[in-house]
Design an enzyme around this catalytic site. Structure first.
Site, PDB file in Angstrom:
ATOM      1  N   ASP A 142       0.807  -1.219   0.000  1.00 18.82           N
ATOM      2  CA  ASP A 142       0.000   0.000   0.000  1.00 18.82           C
ATOM      3  C   ASP A 142       0.839   1.267   0.000  1.00 18.82           C
ATOM      4  O   ASP A 142       1.990   1.266   0.456  1.00 18.82           O
ATOM      5  CB  ASP A 142      -0.889   0.052   1.237  1.00 18.82           C
ATOM      6  N   HIS A 157      -5.760   2.670  -4.491  1.00 20.93           N
ATOM      7  CA  HIS A 157      -5.814   2.937  -3.048  1.00 20.93           C
ATOM      8  C   HIS A 157      -6.421   4.324  -2.795  1.00 20.93           C
ATOM      9  O   HIS A 157      -6.154   4.949  -1.780  1.00 20.93           O
ATOM     10  CB  HIS A 157      -4.397   2.857  -2.474  1.00 20.93           C
ATOM     11  N   HIS A 207      -4.875   9.830   0.656  1.00 22.82           N
ATOM     12  CA  HIS A 207      -4.884   8.831   1.727  1.00 22.82           C
ATOM     13  C   HIS A 207      -5.559   9.419   2.964  1.00 22.82           C
ATOM     14  O   HIS A 207      -4.915   9.797   3.944  1.00 22.82           O
ATOM     15  CB  HIS A 207      -3.439   8.420   2.047  1.00 22.82           C
ATOM     16  N   HIS A 244       3.705  -2.556   3.162  1.00 24.27           N
ATOM     17  CA  HIS A 244       3.780  -1.187   2.635  1.00 24.27           C
ATOM     18  C   HIS A 244       5.072  -0.967   1.856  1.00 24.27           C
ATOM     19  O   HIS A 244       6.128  -1.474   2.238  1.00 24.27           O
ATOM     20  CB  HIS A 244       3.689  -0.166   3.779  1.00 24.27           C
TER      21      HIS A 244
END
Length: 229
Positions: free
Chosen positions: A45, A96, A100, A189
């Site tokens: 991610d 994603h 964020h 990540h």
């Protein structure tokens, strides 16, 4: 009442991913794929990051592992060349979101616009995403509606490195190893931006041990699309 309806899916999801044994699905949201195939999906991610994503790509290549990168649209727009590197290496690319941010803290209009922008960012580099992972796993009613609008399948995870809790290779590897099984969706990540400094270094160090455990369990790594096909 509208606010409660907006947040109900998020409460259910957070409860599921916090539990020791997650269900395979919550409605349309995948956390684990029941399968007879000896395969798992490694996912990363928050990238692409010019500082850290290339390191992860090199390590995956050395270990002969395939993965799927859930990329933020804002970083895709800044670093399109890294997206091309990910795809050239045979890995999957999915969405994603654009920014964020917690969906639970934003209204439906913002959520829809964020995913619209994210999908357009990926399309600008030749990617048509099939799956969507909301930031922080925050899955609201608006999240599900926006994903459905773009024919995106929501995907979370069944085991994760929790790099933010203790960014050491040994701890990350141990957490992931405990959750590996056919159909696992593993969260790691490739950027420190939202997970904390040192997270990617811990992941890079953990990958050889994770690869070793995959070999012991006779598990191969496939892309998210392949696992859910």
């Amino acid at each position: 009442m509208a606010a409660i309806a907006h947040g109900v899916p998020s409460i259910a999801v957070l409860g599921a991913i916090a539990g020791s044994r997650s269900p395979s699905r919550l409605g349309s949201i995948w956390l684990h794929r029941p399968t007879d195939r000896n395969a798992v999906a490694l996912t990363f991610d928050d990238g692409p990051s010019p500082e850290t994503t290339p390191q992860i790509l090199r390590q995956l290549d050395l270990l002969e592992l395939r993965a799927t990168f859930f990329l933020t649209g804002a970083e895709v727009a800044k670093h399109p060349g890294i997206v091309e590197d990910i795809m050239s290496a045979g890995h999957g690319v999915e969405s994603h979101g654009m920014e964020h941010r917690h969906h639970l803290l934003h209204g439906p209009r913002w959520v829809h616009r964020d995913l619209d922008d994210a999908v357009n960012a990926l399309r600008s580099v030749g990617v048509t995403p099939r799956h969507f992972r909301p930031p922080y796993g925050q899955t609201t009613t608006a999240t599900l509606m926006a994903a459905s609008h773009h024919d995106l399948v929501p995907v979370l995870w069944s085991c994760w490195g929790r790099e933010f809790a203790q960014p050491s290779a040994e701890a990350v590897a141990a957490r992931v190893r405990r959750g590996l099984a056919p159909g696992s969706i593993v969260l790691l990540h490739d950027s420190d931006q939202f997970c904390g400094e040192g997270s990617v270094a811990a992941v890079e160090g953990a990958l050889p041990a994770i690869a070793d455990q995959l070999g012991r369990l006779h598990l191969s790594t496939v892309t998210m699309s392949e696992l859910l096909s």
